[in-house]
Design a protein around this motif. Structure first.
Motif, mmCIF file in Angstrom:
data_model
loop_
_atom_site.group_PDB
_atom_site.id
_atom_site.type_symbol
_atom_site.label_atom_id
_atom_site.label_comp_id
_atom_site.label_asym_id
_atom_site.label_seq_id
_atom_site.Cartn_x
_atom_site.Cartn_y
_atom_site.Cartn_z
ATOM 1 N N PRO A 195 -11.865 5.451 -7.559
ATOM 2 C CA PRO A 195 -11.978 6.000 -8.920
ATOM 3 C C PRO A 195 -12.947 7.174 -9.012
ATOM 4 N N TYR A 196 -14.062 7.096 -8.267
ATOM 5 C CA TYR A 196 -15.033 8.194 -8.299
ATOM 6 C C TYR A 196 -14.443 9.468 -7.684
ATOM 7 N N LEU A 197 -13.766 9.341 -6.540
ATOM 8 C CA LEU A 197 -13.171 10.515 -5.892
ATOM 9 C C LEU A 197 -12.105 11.154 -6.764
ATOM 10 N N GLU A 198 -11.308 10.317 -7.426
ATOM 11 C CA GLU A 198 -10.249 10.866 -8.278
ATOM 12 C C GLU A 198 -10.838 11.560 -9.500
ATOM 13 N N ALA A 199 -11.881 10.960 -10.084
ATOM 14 C CA ALA A 199 -12.472 11.556 -11.277
ATOM 15 C C ALA A 199 -13.268 12.817 -10.958
ATOM 16 N N THR A 200 -13.889 12.852 -9.772
ATOM 17 C CA THR A 200 -14.761 13.973 -9.426
ATOM 18 C C THR A 200 -14.022 15.095 -8.719
ATOM 19 N N TYR A 201 -13.150 14.723 -7.773
ATOM 20 C CA TYR A 201 -12.498 15.738 -6.954
ATOM 21 C C TYR A 201 -10.981 15.790 -7.129
ATOM 22 N N GLY A 202 -10.432 14.892 -7.926
ATOM 23 C CA GLY A 202 -8.989 14.879 -8.118
ATOM 24 C C GLY A 202 -8.215 14.389 -6.916
ATOM 25 N N VAL A 203 -8.902 13.691 -6.003
ATOM 26 C CA VAL A 203 -8.274 13.156 -4.796
ATOM 27 C C VAL A 203 -8.102 11.653 -4.970
ATOM 28 N N ALA A 204 -6.860 11.213 -4.964
ATOM 29 C CA ALA A 204 -6.574 9.792 -5.195
ATOM 30 C C ALA A 204 -6.540 9.056 -3.860
ATOM 31 N N LEU A 205 -7.626 8.346 -3.529
ATOM 32 C CA LEU A 205 -7.701 7.519 -2.322
ATOM 33 C C LEU A 205 -7.531 6.070 -2.750
ATOM 34 N N GLN A 206 -6.412 5.476 -2.380
ATOM 35 C CA GLN A 206 -6.084 4.144 -2.862
ATOM 36 C C GLN A 206 -6.123 3.125 -1.731
ATOM 37 N N ALA A 207 -6.499 1.895 -2.100
ATOM 38 C CA ALA A 207 -6.458 0.784 -1.145
ATOM 39 C C ALA A 207 -5.017 0.316 -1.037
ATOM 40 N N ALA A 208 -4.396 0.551 0.094
ATOM 41 C CA ALA A 208 -2.980 0.228 0.245
ATOM 42 C C ALA A 208 -2.682 -0.128 1.687
ATOM 43 N N TRP A 209 -1.561 -0.802 1.884
ATOM 44 C CA TRP A 209 -1.081 -1.109 3.222
ATOM 45 C C TRP A 209 -0.750 0.193 3.936
ATOM 46 N N PRO A 210 -0.916 0.259 5.265
ATOM 47 C CA PRO A 210 -0.625 1.519 5.961
ATOM 48 C C PRO A 210 0.769 2.047 5.654
ATOM 49 N N THR A 211 0.842 3.332 5.418
ATOM 50 C CA THR A 211 2.115 3.983 5.139
ATOM 51 C C THR A 211 2.899 4.163 6.443
ATOM 52 N N PRO A 212 4.193 4.464 6.357
ATOM 53 C CA PRO A 212 4.976 4.702 7.588
ATOM 54 C C PRO A 212 4.373 5.781 8.474
ATOM 55 N N GLY A 213 3.708 6.770 7.862
ATOM 56 C CA GLY A 213 3.089 7.821 8.668
ATOM 57 C C GLY A 213 1.791 7.385 9.331
ATOM 58 N N GLU A 214 1.173 6.307 8.814
ATOM 59 C CA GLU A 214 -0.100 5.847 9.377
ATOM 60 C C GLU A 214 0.081 4.823 10.490
ATOM 61 N N TRP A 215 1.206 4.114 10.481
ATOM 62 C CA TRP A 215 1.437 3.116 11.524
ATOM 63 C C TRP A 215 1.396 3.718 12.930
ATOM 64 N N PRO A 216 2.040 4.868 13.174
ATOM 65 C CA PRO A 216 1.944 5.449 14.530
ATOM 66 C C PRO A 216 0.509 5.738 14.947
ATOM 67 N N LEU A 217 -0.339 6.203 14.000
ATOM 68 C CA LEU A 217 -1.741 6.459 14.335
ATOM 69 C C LEU A 217 -2.459 5.164 14.685
ATOM 70 N N LEU A 218 -2.165 4.107 13.931
ATOM 71 C CA LEU A 218 -2.810 2.819 14.177
ATOM 72 C C LEU A 218 -2.379 2.247 15.520
ATOM 73 N N VAL A 219 -1.077 2.302 15.791
ATOM 74 C CA VAL A 219 -0.556 1.790 17.062
ATOM 75 C C VAL A 219 -1.093 2.618 18.225
ATOM 76 N N ALA A 220 -1.157 3.941 18.032
ATOM 77 C CA ALA A 220 -1.670 4.806 19.096
ATOM 78 C C ALA A 220 -3.137 4.495 19.395
ATOM 79 N N ALA A 221 -3.933 4.213 18.364
ATOM 80 C CA ALA A 221 -5.343 3.880 18.582
ATOM 81 C C ALA A 221 -5.480 2.575 19.367
ATOM 82 N N VAL A 222 -4.670 1.557 19.001
ATOM 83 C CA VAL A 222 -4.729 0.273 19.711
ATOM 84 C C VAL A 222 -4.250 0.451 21.150
#
Length: 434
Positions: free
Chosen positions: A380-407
């Protein structure tokens, strides 16, 4: 094998503090990797949604990117203005639902001044079609009233009721007028000091260029330039604020117009009509397309963010490898005993590789949990201050490859100490050391 796994688990428990530090390092690396990826996409989405719900941006003939820069981001200046009769003709077009005329050119202490109408506060949208909201005050209750963006009010310390003076052109920090307020400064030669404005409202923060803008009415913009010619006041001609209503305050031209259509399916037909207007050479830009083109020019920062996060993960993996190698020296006797009770070299290799995989997977899961916690707390602070919406969510399809690659990278790193354990001889671990 089950016996070996049980022994490995007990060994891990004996080294729980070192493993905990390892898990925290991996968790922070993974959280930063995914966090930067989410912020990267959020920044791009916020940039692309600096203006939303607008079908066309119209101005004098120029490139679409240049048109977007000075109408949406208030950067630079228009080489030519759009005539007012073209604005009226566009507003009467049967396919047009609403128009928002915009006029730029003046400033206040380095912040751009945007002259517009009440339709701006009614129809302008940003982000996910969010409307502008007032945090305090009202919108233009009288002619010489100004509505400030949140950053202008915050950085300059303004409140509703304060008096401000606008400057002609982009003249930087020109100071404020007034001899009755806390922000009084000497007026410059190109200040509209004879017609000060009163802060009538302050907008809620949006994280867009609206926050860095001073808003006044189009008629007010015309009023403060009565008696001016060629960017300077005419000598000996002074028109008092109470006299301006005697003049026609209809603008002769504007910088651009935001256009909303009744049916979005007509956007290309209307765009073509505007481009072929016989009365005046005009450009009609599609905001989404123009902003995508602009992002490709400035998007190198986006790729740099991803590179930095990848380097952080590499550093984390290097720390993982060094920790396992350091622990391996302390476990040589333990590994030798396993060899003595029948464990084969490949069993040790498999055990250490599996241990590294489990530690990396647990660290990745902990990192995802850490990111979700930070997103829930700071979102909420980032969205109100910088207009950047950082949400708590399950990894998106684009994030799974990064997660798998890290493991997977962590698993590969754990093979190095496993290979070293594979090559250790039985006598090497059982031999007393001096």
């Amino acid at each position: 094998m089950m016996l070996m796994l049980s022994m490995a688990a007990r060994s891990a428990w004996n080294r729980r503090f070192n493993l905990l530090l390892m898990l925290l390092a991996i968790a922070m690396s993974v959280a930063m990797l995914l966090g930067v990826e989410r912020i990267r996409h959020a920044v791009r989405a916020s940039f692309a949604q600096s203006v939303s719900g607008t079908d066309l941006v119209v101005g004098a003939r120029t490139s679409p990117i240049q048109l977007m820069l000075y109408t949406v981001f208030h950067l630079g200046g228009a080489t030519n203005n759009m005539r007012w009769d073209s604005v009226e003709r566009l507003a009467r077009h049967p396919a047009v639902a609403w128009t928002i005329p915009l006029s730029l050119g003046d400033s206040h202490r380095g912040f751009p001044v945007l002259a517009t109408t009440a339709s701006y506060f009614t129809h302008y949208r940003y982000g996910d079609r969010r409307a502008l909201e007032l945090a305090q005050g009202r919108i233009f209750p009288s002619l010489f009233d100004a509505v400030l963006g949140a950053e202008v009010a915050s950085r300059l310390g303004y409140r509703v009721g304060d008096r401000i003076v606008l400057s002609h052109g982009d003249s930087g920090d020109s100071g404020d007028s007034g001899d009755d307020g806390p922000h009084a400064d000497p007026a410059g030669d190109h200040d509209h000091a004879d017609k000060p404005f009163v802060v009538s409202g302050i907008l809620a923060r949006t994280g867009t260029p609206v926050d860095r803008t001073v808003h006044i009415g189009l008629d007010a913009m015309q009023a403060i330039h009565l008696g001016w010619e060629g960017g300077a006041p005419l000598p000996g001609l002074a028109i008092l604020p109470e006299q301006v209503r005697k003049f026609d305050l209809t603008p002769h031209s504007v910088t651009g117009v935001l256009v909303g259509l009744k049916l979005r399916s007509q956007v290309f037909a209307v765009q073509r009509e505007i481009a072929e207007d016989p009365h005046e050479p005009l450009t009609a830009a599609l905001p989404g397309v123009a902003l995508d083109d602009l992002w490709r020019v400035i998007g190198v920062a986006e790729r740099a963010m991803l590179l930095v996060s990848a380097l952080v993960v590499v550093v984390g993996l290097a720390g993982l490898a060094s920790s396992i190698l350091a622990a391996l020296g302390e476990r040589r006797r333990e590994l030798a005993i396993l060899r003595a009770v029948g464990a084969r070299p490949r069993d040790l290799l498999a055990m250490l590789a599996l241990e590294g995989l489990v530690v990396m997977a647990a660290g990745a899961l902990l990192g995802l949990l850490l990111l979700s916690t930070l997103a829930a707390g700071l979102g909420p602070y980032l969205e109100a201050t910088y207009g950047v919406a950082l949400q708590a969510a399950w990894p998106t399809p684009g994030e799974w490859p990064l997660l798998v690659a890290a493991v997977a990278a962590g698993f590969c790193v754990s093979l190095l100490p496993g290979w070293r354990a594979y090559r250790l001889s039985l006598a090497d671990g059982l031999m007393p050391t001096t």
